[in-house]
Design a protein around this motif. Structure first.
Motif, PDB file in Angstrom:
ATOM      1  N   PRO A 200      -5.637 -10.053  -5.554  1.00 33.37           N
ATOM      2  CA  PRO A 200      -4.982  -8.870  -5.382  1.00 33.37           C
ATOM      3  C   PRO A 200      -3.465  -9.181  -5.589  1.00 33.37           C
ATOM      4  O   PRO A 200      -2.879 -10.168  -5.321  1.00 33.37           O
ATOM      5  N   PRO A 201      -2.686  -8.218  -5.839  1.00 31.14           N
ATOM      6  CA  PRO A 201      -3.111  -6.460  -6.195  1.00 31.14           C
ATOM      7  C   PRO A 201      -3.346  -6.581  -7.642  1.00 31.14           C
ATOM      8  O   PRO A 201      -3.433  -5.276  -8.036  1.00 31.14           O
ATOM      9  N   LEU A 359      -5.078   4.879  -2.656  1.00 30.21           N
ATOM     10  CA  LEU A 359      -4.167   3.778  -2.709  1.00 30.21           C
ATOM     11  C   LEU A 359      -3.297   3.653  -1.516  1.00 30.21           C
ATOM     12  O   LEU A 359      -2.676   2.678  -1.174  1.00 30.21           O
ATOM     13  N   SER A 360      -3.099   4.908  -0.752  1.00 25.56           N
ATOM     14  CA  SER A 360      -2.371   4.852   0.405  1.00 25.56           C
ATOM     15  C   SER A 360      -3.147   4.185   1.763  1.00 25.56           C
ATOM     16  O   SER A 360      -2.570   3.798   2.867  1.00 25.56           O
ATOM     17  N   ALA A 362      -6.821   1.630   2.585  1.00 26.00           N
ATOM     18  CA  ALA A 362      -7.219  -0.094   2.289  1.00 26.00           C
ATOM     19  C   ALA A 362      -7.329  -0.393   0.721  1.00 26.00           C
ATOM     20  O   ALA A 362      -6.834  -1.344   0.346  1.00 26.00           O
ATOM     21  N   GLY A 364      -5.267   0.343  -1.511  1.00 26.91           N
ATOM     22  CA  GLY A 364      -3.802  -0.058  -2.149  1.00 26.91           C
ATOM     23  C   GLY A 364      -3.472  -1.385  -1.590  1.00 26.91           C
ATOM     24  O   GLY A 364      -2.618  -1.957  -2.243  1.00 26.91           O
ATOM     25  N   GLN A 365      -4.136  -2.127  -1.065  1.00 26.91           N
ATOM     26  CA  GLN A 365      -3.839  -3.363  -0.394  1.00 26.91           C
ATOM     27  C   GLN A 365      -5.108  -4.138  -1.238  1.00 26.91           C
ATOM     28  O   GLN A 365      -5.029  -5.412  -1.033  1.00 26.91           O
ATOM     29  N   GLY A 366      -6.157  -3.794  -1.808  1.00 28.75           N
ATOM     30  CA  GLY A 366      -7.320  -4.634  -2.454  1.00 28.75           C
ATOM     31  C   GLY A 366      -6.969  -4.907  -3.781  1.00 28.75           C
ATOM     32  O   GLY A 366      -6.147  -4.644  -4.480  1.00 28.75           O
ATOM     33  N   ALA A 369      -6.214  -2.340  -6.820  1.00 26.07           N
ATOM     34  CA  ALA A 369      -5.136  -1.313  -6.660  1.00 26.07           C
ATOM     35  C   ALA A 369      -4.692  -0.813  -8.267  1.00 26.07           C
ATOM     36  O   ALA A 369      -4.285  -0.082  -8.389  1.00 26.07           O
ATOM     37  N   ARG A 373      -4.184   2.593  -9.996  1.00 29.67           N
ATOM     38  CA  ARG A 373      -2.728   2.923 -10.120  1.00 29.67           C
ATOM     39  C   ARG A 373      -2.809   3.539 -11.750  1.00 29.67           C
ATOM     40  O   ARG A 373      -2.179   4.637 -12.048  1.00 29.67           O
TER      41      ARG A 373
END
Length: 415
Positions: A200-201, A359-360, A362, A364-366, A369, A373
């Protein structure tokens, strides 16, 4: 060690942890009957249907007077698993009291516990059964429940191994929906393994992550080539998600349009026609959902103002994005990603809201992401927003947040 790029042929040739009892390529009633026979405990298998009709023999009564009652309890419990798992669990307990030390009652206890929503109890019972007789879990339906219990208690690698053994014999399962569900579950577990292996990310799939993604794609392509089921739309969206995460955006977009199936059918006109029919059926179902929600929106307009219209817009987006089930998800936040893909072609603003919600949270931290995006940015450019959130997306943002699932009990998500 992760497998390299996989085709369906490679998956079917995968060395099985369990010996096959019938050739998986033969579909039909004979295979289902073979699966049922394979699930019969060895201590009961000597009692043929003819012998059962006559009742226990004198020899059976002398050797094990409890055996007929024991076998009848197990047969009844198996039949009750789908409709009354509490009764199935009680039948298993009575059978275990009659003839202690056998694996079959533990298998039935495990399957009943899973049906009652307790994968931890199921896992312990499966462990007892395998400790008594490792072959007691070879029946395809039992293997499926074993794989589910492992996935839902966080034992992802063990679950993947069971699915790899199960997939070549899914034709032993009774319905097309059951077979599609197995392939969906296996694919999402492989995708979760790819995510764990990726860094990640960035979401760049390399090495083991790429191998796991290829395995997921192979499962989903196989599911898509099979007969139409109620899970067909879930299969298509999952295939698009896996392709996108593998970096093949063009194929992901083609899958969403129903064109990837035509490409996979090669020059076979019948296969292409079947693929187009599947795509048309999926579009028709989506249109039905939209029409239903639009009717509610029109009714709301007659009695309320802007707030009601905003709620109706959320309702329309939810109907369009609706999945058949989320039982197959290995990562709960992937629900938002699948819903976003479902909305991209018809409701871009609502799709933007789903990707933003993904994305806001979990997601978004995976590891995926970056891929999420990229799709979000493409949607914003297409909406002419210049990177700004469209007004309609703001209206549907609450729906996106509301749909974000709570963390499941384990790697397999909620049952």
């Amino acid at each position: 060690m992760h497998p390299g790029p996989l085709s369906l042929t490679a998956l079917l040739a995968f060395p099985l942890a369990f010996p096959l009892t019938a050739h998986a390529g033969q579909a039909g009633g004979e295979l289902v009957a073979a699966a049922a026979a394979a699930g019969r405990p060895p201590e009961c298998s000597a009692r043929s249907s003819r012998a059962i009709a006559r009742g226990p023999t004198v020899w059976e009564r002398a050797r094990a007077p409890e055996l007929p009652r024991y076998c009848d309890l197990l047969a009844r419990g198996q039949a009750q698993l789908g409709s009354n798992p509490e009764a199935a669990r009680e039948a298993a307990r009575l059978a275990d009291q009659l003839l202690p030390g056998h694996a079959a009652p533990q298998v039935l206890l495990a399957r009943a516990a899973l049906a009652l929503g307790s994968p931890e109890d199921a896992g312990r019972a499966f462990d007892r059964a395998r400790g008594i007789d490792p072959r007691s879990v070879e029946d395809p339906h039992t293997m499926h429940d074993l794989a589910r219990s492992l996935a839902r208690t966080g034992k992802r690698d063990e679950a993947i191994a069971i699915y790899r053994a199960l997939v070549p014999r899914i034709d032993l399962l009774g319905t097309a929906d059951q077979r599609a569900l197995v392939l969906l579950e296996a694919a999402h577990l492989s995708m979760a393994a790819a995510g764990a292996a990726a860094k990640p990310p960035s979401g760049a799939a390399a090495g083991g992550a790429r191998g796991d993604l290829d395995e997921a794609i192979a499962y989903l392509r196989e599911a898509r080539q099979r007969a139409q089921t109620q899970l067909a739309r879930d299969v298509t969206l999952s295939l698009a998600l896996a392709l996108d995460r593998a970096g093949d955006k063009a194929q992901a977009d083609a899958a969403l349009e129903g064109e990837a199936a035509d490409a996979g059918a090669g020059g076979d006109p019948r296969a292409q026609a079947a693929a187009r029919a599947r795509a048309e059926a999926a579009r028709a179902r989506a249109a039905d959902h939209r029409a239903e929600a639009a009717a509610r929106a029109r009714a709301a307009d007659q009695h309320a103002g802007a707030a009601a219209r905003e709620h109706a817009a959320d309702d329309l987006a939810s109907a369009t994005a609706r999945l058949r089930t989320v039982d197959y998800l290995a990562v709960p936040e992937d629900r938002l990603a699948l819903e976003a893909l479902a909305l991209e072609r018809t409701m871009a603003a609502a799709a933007i809201a789903r990707w933003e919600a993904y994305l806001s949270g979990a997601g978004g931290q995976g590891p995926w992401a970056g891929a999420a995006r990229a799709r979000l940015d493409a949607l914003r450019r297409g909406a002419g927003g210049g990177g700004q959130r469209p007004a309609r997306a703001a209206a549907t943002g609450a729906a996106g947040r509301a749909l974000a699932p709570a963390p499941g009990p384990g790697a397999g998500g909620a049952r």
